[in-house]
Design an enzyme around this catalytic site. Structure first.
Site, PDB file in Angstrom:
ATOM      1  CB  SER A 136      40.487  24.769  52.633  1.00  0.00           C
ATOM      2  OG  SER A 136      41.632  23.970  52.438  1.00  0.00           O
ATOM      3  CE  LYS A 162      40.161  20.963  52.340  1.00  0.00           C
ATOM      4  NZ  LYS A 162      39.485  20.756  51.043  1.00  0.00           N
ATOM      5  CE  LYS A 164      44.161  21.586  51.344  1.00  0.00           C
ATOM      6  NZ  LYS A 164      43.601  20.724  50.285  1.00  0.00           N
ATOM      7  CG  ASP A 189      42.103  17.771  51.343  1.00  0.00           C
ATOM      8  OD1 ASP A 189      42.456  16.645  50.932  1.00  0.00           O
ATOM      9  OD2 ASP A 189      41.777  18.702  50.574  1.00  0.00           O
ATOM     10  CD  GLU A 214      38.863  17.368  50.542  1.00  0.00           C
ATOM     11  OE1 GLU A 214      38.615  18.050  51.558  1.00  0.00           O
ATOM     12  OE2 GLU A 214      38.983  17.859  49.415  1.00  0.00           O
ATOM     13  CG  ASP A 239      39.329  17.096  45.951  1.00  0.00           C
ATOM     14  OD1 ASP A 239      39.074  17.233  44.762  1.00  0.00           O
ATOM     15  OD2 ASP A 239      39.958  17.984  46.586  1.00  0.00           O
ATOM     16  CE  LYS A 263      38.616  20.855  45.161  1.00  0.00           C
ATOM     17  NZ  LYS A 263      40.033  20.453  45.348  1.00  0.00           N
ATOM     18  N   GLY A 291      37.111  24.053  46.624  1.00  0.00           N
ATOM     19  CA  GLY A 291      37.690  25.284  46.094  1.00  0.00           C
ATOM     20  C   GLY A 291      39.050  25.014  45.499  1.00  0.00           C
TER      21      GLY A 291
HETATM   22  O1  OSB Z   1      42.262  19.633  47.786  1.00  0.00           O
HETATM   23  O2  OSB Z   1      40.656  20.918  48.187  1.00  0.00           O
HETATM   24  C1  OSB Z   1      41.808  20.762  47.778  1.00  0.00           C
HETATM   25  C2  OSB Z   1      43.393  24.144  46.941  1.00  0.00           C
HETATM   26  C3  OSB Z   1      44.117  23.809  45.836  1.00  0.00           C
HETATM   27  C4  OSB Z   1      44.126  22.508  45.392  1.00  0.00           C
HETATM   28  C5  OSB Z   1      43.389  21.534  46.071  1.00  0.00           C
HETATM   29  C6  OSB Z   1      42.628  21.863  47.180  1.00  0.00           C
HETATM   30  C7  OSB Z   1      42.667  23.183  47.637  1.00  0.00           C
HETATM   31  C8  OSB Z   1      41.975  23.622  48.830  1.00  0.00           C
HETATM   32  C9  OSB Z   1      41.676  25.086  48.930  1.00  0.00           C
HETATM   33  O3  OSB Z   1      41.722  22.902  49.773  1.00  0.00           O
HETATM   34  C10 OSB Z   1      40.256  25.424  48.837  1.00  0.00           C
HETATM   35  C11 OSB Z   1      40.093  26.901  48.692  1.00  0.00           C
HETATM   36  O4  OSB Z   1      40.194  27.594  49.706  1.00  0.00           O
HETATM   37  O5  OSB Z   1      39.876  27.380  47.566  1.00  0.00           O
HETATM   38 MG    MG Z   2      40.825  18.317  48.543  1.00  0.00          MG
END
Ligand code: OSB
Ligand code: MG
Length: 381
Positions: A136, A162, A164, A189, A214, A239, A263, A291
């Site tokens: 991510s 992925k 953001k 995402d 996402e 999510d 998660k 994550g």
């Molecule tokens: O939306 O998946 C998410 C990190 C913090 C809060 C929300 C998210 C995320 C990530 C990071 O996308 C995932 C990671 O590398 O741990």
């Molecule tokens: Mg997410």
């Protein structure tokens, strides 16, 4: 298992690179860790995935700490558990606070697996000794910086990327990434940054062959995601909206998603995660492991969970070195050149906790070794 104590500690851990989403930027983690001990002196470790502020969800470091300390830890201390999942049952009088609960519940699973002499992933029923990994990548200061990061992660072998997105960093960015990397497994995402009024934007995104999009809409919505999914081709992955197997059932029934990101913290622990995985598997909805910028303990729990059969897509669990100068576990999590993590064979989490390092990082510590008594108790306790 008779739980004699729950130890809470908060550590501070700076990220090697800031992580930015549509709800903000994180540079340093404030992580609550839980150590549970049983009467034979065995111990299990859990990590709370709450963030530094109530922006991904309502929970954050302080609410987790105070809820664990005042209510959740006293609910399991001094209690005989038939199994790890029973810890979740004991904490049920507390509504919400799933990330805080998961810290204790997952620690109980580590403890139980250790007592059984099994690696946690086998104890959970996993059958995938090697898990596929993606990364991510947060919002960057410039598109060029994003391209550079993607390049680096692809070279490391990660199986999907992925990115953001947020208003102002969406269609143009996806377009640019696709032009530069026409064939990679790519997804975006939004972390709830949009509404149904943005349908046309998502229809534009349909052009870029994304694996999924996402959580485009509100964190607490399921219905509108169903409306959006009817109007776009790209699969929606939920999510933030999924907290339980009930939520998963409702989302599937409403056609609100075609994929779910699981998660541990968001659903309250391994027992609920297993139920979500099962519902999804029975309905042919692939899941993957999300994550929350975890340190080693949370990362190890994620690896164990992601070995369950339904986790057929690459997740967001990646190498420790992407996050930390030095992780709190030994060895750190590493990824193969073909983009997988090999589940460990040692009992429990399968990684050693680096205690001296943990002590050095600890900013506060509390041991709860008496059950409910002096503290405020809900009815029936
Ligand atoms: O939306 O998946 C998410 C990190 C913090 C809060 C929300 C998210 C995320 C990530 C990071 O996308 C995932 C990671 O590398 O741990
Ligand atoms: Mg997410």
């Amino acid at each position: 298992m008779f739980i004699t104590s729950v130890e809470l500690r908060e550590i501070r851990l700076p990220l090697v690179h800031f992580f930015e989403t549509s709800f903000g930027r994180t540079t340093e983690r404030r992580i609550v860790l839980v150590r549970v001990k049983d009467k034979d002196g065995a111990e299990g470790w859990g990590e709370c995935t709450a963030g530094e502020g109530p922006f991904y969800c309502e929970e954050w470091t302080e609410t987790a700490w105070t809820t664990l300390n005042s209510f959740l830890a006293p609910m399991v201390v001094g209690r005989e558990l038939q199994n790890a999942a029973e810890s979740a049952t004991l904490m049920r009088p507390v509504r919400g606070h799933r990330m805080a609960k998961a810290a204790i519940e997952t620690a109980c699973w580590d403890l139980e697996a250790k007592c059984a002499g099994l690696p946690l992933w086998k104890h959970l029923g996993g059958n995938r000794p090697e898990i596929p990994c993606g990364v991510s990548i947060g919002i960057q200061d410039t598109p060029a910086a994003l391209m550079q990061k993607i390049e680096k992660e692809l070279a490391a072998g990660y199986q999907r990327i992925k990115i953001k997105i947020k208003p102002g960093w969406d269609v143009d960015i996806v377009e640019a990434v696709r032009q530069r990397f026409p064939a990679i497994a790519l997804m975006a995402d939004a972390n709830s940054a949009y509404t149904l009024a943005d349908v046309s934007l998502f229809q534009e995104l349909d052009r870029y062959n994304l694996m999924m999009i996402e959580q485009p809409l509100a964190h607490d919505d399921i219905f509108d995601h169903g409306e959006l999914q009817k109007q776009i081709q790209t699969p929606i992955c939920l999510d933030e909206s999924i907290h339980s197997d009930e939520d998963a059932k409702h989302a599937i029934a409403l056609g609100a998603c075609r994929v779910i990101n699981v998660k541990l913290g968001r659903v309250g622990g391994h027992a609920e995660a297993k139920r979500v995985e099962r519902i999804c598997r029975e309905n042919n909805i692939p899941v993957w492991c999300g994550g929350m910028l975890e340190a080693g303990i949370g990362r190890a729990h994620n690896i164990a969970m992601a070995t369950l059969a339904g986790f057929s897509l690459p997740g967001d669990v990646s190498a420790s070195a992407r996050y930390w100068e030095e992780d709190i576990i030994e060895p750190p999590v590493t990824v193969t050149s073909w983009g997988t993590i090999v589940a460990p064979e040692k009992p429990g989490l399968g990684f050693e906790i680096h205690l001296p390092r943990l002590e050095a990082l600890t900013v506060r510590k509390e041991v709860i070794d008496q059950g409910l008594g002096l503290r405020c108790a809900p009815a029936g306790h």
